[in-house]
Design an enzyme around this catalytic site. Sequence first.
Site, PDB file in Angstrom:
ATOM      1  N   HIS A  73       0.841  -1.194   0.000  1.00 44.59           N
ATOM      2  CA  HIS A  73       0.000   0.000   0.000  1.00 44.59           C
ATOM      3  C   HIS A  73       0.880   1.249   0.000  1.00 44.59           C
ATOM      4  O   HIS A  73       2.060   1.192   0.347  1.00 44.59           O
ATOM      5  CB  HIS A  73      -0.923  -0.010   1.218  1.00 44.59           C
ATOM      6  CG  HIS A  73      -2.024  -1.004   1.101  1.00 44.59           C
ATOM      7  ND1 HIS A  73      -2.540  -1.696   2.179  1.00 44.59           N
ATOM      8  CD2 HIS A  73      -2.737  -1.441   0.022  1.00 44.59           C
ATOM      9  CE1 HIS A  73      -3.507  -2.490   1.774  1.00 44.59           C
ATOM     10  NE2 HIS A  73      -3.633  -2.360   0.475  1.00 44.59           N
ATOM     11  N   LYS A  81       5.192   1.617   0.728  1.00 42.59           N
ATOM     12  CA  LYS A  81       6.061   1.353  -0.422  1.00 42.59           C
ATOM     13  C   LYS A  81       7.534   1.552  -0.048  1.00 42.59           C
ATOM     14  O   LYS A  81       8.417   0.823  -0.529  1.00 42.59           O
ATOM     15  CB  LYS A  81       5.673   2.239  -1.603  1.00 42.59           C
ATOM     16  CG  LYS A  81       4.290   1.911  -2.160  1.00 42.59           C
ATOM     17  CD  LYS A  81       4.007   2.618  -3.459  1.00 42.59           C
ATOM     18  CE  LYS A  81       2.552   2.446  -3.885  1.00 42.59           C
ATOM     19  NZ  LYS A  81       2.151   1.042  -4.034  1.00 42.59           N
ATOM     20  N   ASP A 135      -4.349  -6.626  -8.565  1.00 44.53           N
ATOM     21  CA  ASP A 135      -4.502  -7.755  -7.636  1.00 44.53           C
ATOM     22  C   ASP A 135      -5.161  -8.940  -8.344  1.00 44.53           C
ATOM     23  O   ASP A 135      -4.786 -10.097  -8.129  1.00 44.53           O
ATOM     24  CB  ASP A 135      -5.340  -7.344  -6.418  1.00 44.53           C
ATOM     25  CG  ASP A 135      -4.656  -6.289  -5.568  1.00 44.53           C
ATOM     26  OD1 ASP A 135      -3.415  -6.318  -5.497  1.00 44.53           O
ATOM     27  OD2 ASP A 135      -5.359  -5.443  -5.000  1.00 44.53           O
TER      28      ASP A 135
END
Length: 302
Positions: A173, A177, A235
């Site tokens: 997220h 990072k 995803d």
Amino acid sequence: MNMSSNPAQKQRLRIGLIANRAHQDAPDSALVQLFQRAAQSIDALDIEWVVVGRTLDAIYAHQLDHICAPHVRFPYGRDGGLMKLVAHVVNSEEHNSVDAVIYLIDPVDHSSIFPEALALKRQCVIHRKPFLATLAAACEWLELEAVSRGNLIQPLESEAYDLGKESIALIAHDALKHNMLQIAEKHFGLLDQFAHRYATGTTGSLLNQLAQKIKGEEAGRNWVKPFLSGPMGGDAQIAELVLEKKIRRIVFLEDPHVARQHEADIQLLERAARTITDFALVVSDGEGSDRWLGLLAQRIAL
């Protein structure tokens, strides 16, 4: 899967254990396979099991109670057993807490999306305790923990540790990072051994920039194959590769403190791993990923 706690500092590991009904009853169920496949690791570790209701009934029915000993029985889920387990994740007193949770989740069991089930995973991430939702995750974690304590587990013939034939997904997220880049740089040698690395959106671009810094501009240019960003479907793209057994391990650095508009996409990826419970695993936080990658390097070196 979160591997960040360091239970070696305690005399005994306390592991919460629950399995959805589809993972309990059959002679080859995930619960039975857990104690069969991880028997050597369990024997090498000093574990007290905290088992929720019907899961302990199934352990007795399969005559596995001698492996799952000592143990504490929590109430059935309908009587608050899973809620109590959440409290034991949050508690800090040794006698009233757990160091890790193994929750063998059947992705089509509606109880896995009850509030207490979702809270269990979230609190594990917040409190940096392993949350192991697949058979593969539980077996690998137990083996790596045994290795971390100096127990020389007899190496199993397993293609899972032949990284030259394996792939890994790296997802983070926005707020995490930077953590992903730190972890990737620290464990770059190990990650570089994987045949393929995949990531979503910006994370993939940042990891390729890191690889170019370490390996050179040309050699590092396509070190990671970036997919779409999570909100745009990245995803789902990775989930398809998981379902095809092209990706076994997923590092997914979750920020549990922010609202996530693409929560369904995140759950889709986790559900893909749980669909092939004996193959795929997910590590869910930074400290846990750091520890897991370090122990994985030790295990491969055996």
